[in-house]
Each structure stands twice: as C-alpha cells, then as structure tokens.
Write an enzyme that holds these catalytic residues in place. Structure first.
Site, PDB file in Angstrom:
ATOM      1  N   ARG A 167       0.840  -1.207   0.000  1.00 20.48           N
ATOM      2  CA  ARG A 167       0.000   0.000   0.000  1.00 20.48           C
ATOM      3  C   ARG A 167       0.871   1.252   0.000  1.00 20.48           C
ATOM      4  NH1 ARG A 167      -2.284  -3.798  -0.908  1.00 20.48           N
ATOM      5  NH2 ARG A 167      -4.206  -4.657  -0.048  1.00 20.48           N
ATOM      6  N   SER A 241     -11.291  -0.172   3.604  1.00 24.75           N
ATOM      7  CA  SER A 241     -10.391  -0.525   4.705  1.00 24.75           C
ATOM      8  C   SER A 241      -9.684   0.721   5.223  1.00 24.75           C
ATOM      9  CB  SER A 241      -9.354  -1.549   4.241  1.00 24.75           C
ATOM     10  OG  SER A 241      -9.991  -2.732   3.806  1.00 24.75           O
ATOM     11  N   GLU A 337      -4.634   3.461   6.485  1.00 26.85           N
ATOM     12  CA  GLU A 337      -4.486   3.387   5.017  1.00 26.85           C
ATOM     13  C   GLU A 337      -5.080   4.610   4.350  1.00 26.85           C
ATOM     14  OE1 GLU A 337      -5.901   0.339   1.468  1.00 26.85           O
ATOM     15  OE2 GLU A 337      -5.499  -0.445   3.467  1.00 26.85           O
TER      16      GLU A 337
END
Length: 341
Positions: A167, A241, A337
């Site tokens: 990520r 998420s 995130e």
C-alpha cells in the site's frame, strides 16, 4: 475553465464529509491542468495549496481545504502494444477504476479480476499500490505518466521508479504532492493465471456452482465477496479498509499465537507475517461500535463509517482510540491506510 469558490466537497468524498474547498476546479487533459495551475499562482499565497482528488474513496477530511482542490477527469482507454503473451492498455487517470477493470475483463484481458469493485479512479491505483485477494497493482503495472508541478514537464515512471511497497509508492513518500498522475499503462495477460488462494474466492466459486474458471467468474466471485463484507458508500459513508494489515516478525507472531491460537494471519516476506487488522480490531470489541454518527462497521471491523452527519475529526478520533486499544492488547501498531486531510 470553471472555478467554484467555497464549494462543498461532500459529493466528492465517499465518507460524505461536508468539508469545503476555497477553490474547486476540474481538468480533462494536460493543457487544462496547466491552465488551472496558472490560476493557482495568481491567488494569494495562503490559498495556493493544491489537492488533487480522484474518486475521493481513500480520503478523510478533518477540516476545510484552504486552497485549491483539482478533480482529475482525464479519460480514455487505448491498446498501445501487444505481443504473444500480453496486451498493454493505457488508461486516463480519471477513469473509474471498477469500470476500467470490467472493460478489460470483458475484452478477455487477465490480471485485474481480483481487483474488481475497488472504489476510486485509475490515477490513484499506483499511488498506494492498491491490492486485494492476493493481487497488487504492481503485478499488472507497466508504467505511468505524471506531471511535475514545479518543472511543468511530463515524466514517465516504470515499476522500479515507483518503488512499490505494501500500500505504498514513491508518490506517498519522496515525491509526495510533487506529481499529478495523468495516465497509467497496464500489462495484462492473454492467457490468465488465476489467484484463488487468498480470502474466500474458491468457496465463493463453489457456491456459484462454477466448474470452469474464467476471469469473468473470478471477478464476479470477488464482487460477491466484497458486497457481502463491505458497505456501499452510496448508502453509508466509508472509505473501505481504514487500516493496513500490519506486518510483524515471525518471532513476535509465534508469541502472539501462543496467547491467541485463533489469530488470523497471511504469508509475508521471509521472516515476517501479515496479520488481519480486522481480526485484531474485532477482538478489541470495536465491531459494530457507534458514537454519534461515527462508527465501526457491523460486518467488517476494518471499515469505519459515517452514519450520516459525522465530522471528519470524529471519525479520526475513533480511529485513534482503535489504534491505541490494539497496541495495548496485542502490542501491534496499526497504520491508517486512508489519507487524512
């Protein structure tokens, strides 16, 4: 060129946070982008901060934006090259990611099926190296074109240049806020290699009664799973998420597994283990939690939600409480995130 003043950003972020931008404009190509950036330079210095917004699906506004918000609307999909094994597909950064994946899947081009139904736009995909169900963006990435705001030139980045991580990419670190992505080129397979081990894809295919696996059926299985677990932003505000799955050492994992035999984990690079952040959060009692209109989704603890009129700082404060509780219980530090503004 249309420029809006003191404009609400609520329609442009999937959390549905009612923040505003001092200036709001959209660009459809490099020329219109340069026109807007020229206008940015004509405004007072305190209003020259630039935020490029794609689908607004990975962002949490905790305050109004004092400068310019630029919406990336560069469209277009073209086949730029082909060889015996691959097709190379260039997509404008403003293309809707899910619509792009379905376009490619319908053409029979493989590689994006596990990434179906991820919200956002194409331009955001390499910035955080999006991933799902055992596949990451870097697995299908070829190169991208990005505009440098200072030298006013278009640069090409290869996968090596992007420095992809979990990520993560160079655009979130060394080149943060320096480049605006214009297009991304993907290398997709003519003959699929299926990734079915991660998550519940195999079980979902069985449930669907699938006997012959195709990229279309894998994509449908992924969409079924995502819809069963993740809330629709059109119905309840969220950014998917909210936390990354933490990666810890094998030694630390063995200690945790000794205390929590049911702990959920996934393979990572040698000597490390990836933990399921959602499981950690659920064990701390947050699943389904709600305070005012800020909450934790009742089906997936990894997802924070806006039940209606939550402010961005209320959701941020909830995320901080979750981080602290997971660290206290497991000694594991979660990382957000979602991009916090």
């Amino acid at each position: 060129m249309k420029v809006l003043e003191n404009s609400s950003l609520k329609p442009y972020n999937t959390f549905g946070i009612d923040a505003s931008a001092r200036w709001l404009a959209a660009f459809e190509d490099t020329e219109s982008l340069e026109e807007i950036l020229y206008e940015v330079q004509q405004t007072p210095l305190s209003q020259q901060a630039v935020l490029v917004l794609g689908g607004g699906s990975n962002i949490l506004f905790t305050h109004n934006w004092p400068g310019w918000v630029l919406r990336n609307e560069i469209r277009g999909i073209e086949e730029v090259h082909e060889d015996a094994e691959y097709v190379y597909i260039k997509a404008g950064a403003g293309e809707n990611w899910h619509e792009f994946t379905q376009y490619c899947i319908n053409k029979g081009w493989a590689g994006l099926e596990n990434l179906s139904l991820i919200p956002g736009k194409v331009g955001a995909s390499p910035m955080q190296n999006i991933g799902a169900y055992g596949v990451e963006l870097r697995d299908v990435f070829w190169d991208l074109e990005a505009y440098h705001k200072q030298d006013k030139a278009v640069h090409t980045f290869t996968a090596l240049d992007c420095e992809f991580g979990y990520r993560d990419s160079v655009f979130k670190n060394r080149y943060r806020d320096q480049f605006i992505i214009l297009s991304v080129t993907f290398r997709l397979r003519k003959h699929p290699i299926f990734h079915l081990e991660y998550g519940a894809i195999k079980q979902e295919l069985e449930k669907m009664g699938v006997h012959e696996i195709t990229i279309q059926r894998v994509a449908q299985a992924v969409m079924n799973i995502r819809r069963s677990k993740l809330p629709d932003p059109a119905q309840i505000g969220n950014a998917g998420s909210f936390f990354k799955n933490p990666v810890i050492s094998q030694e630390k994992f063995e200690v945790l597994r000794g205390h929590y035999p049911q702990i959920v984990s996934y393979p990572a690079k040698e000597g490390f283990v990836k933990l399921a952040a959602g499981w950690l959060i659920e064990q701390c009692g947050w699943k389904g939690y709600r305070k005012g209109d800020a909450g934790c989704h009742d089906k997936q603890a990894l997802v924070l939600v806006n039940h209606g009129a939550a402010k961005g700082d209320e959701i941020f404060n909830l995320s901080q409480e979750i981080l602290e509780s997971v660290e206290f219980k497991f000694g594991v530090i979660l990382e957000r995130e979602v991009n916090i503004i």
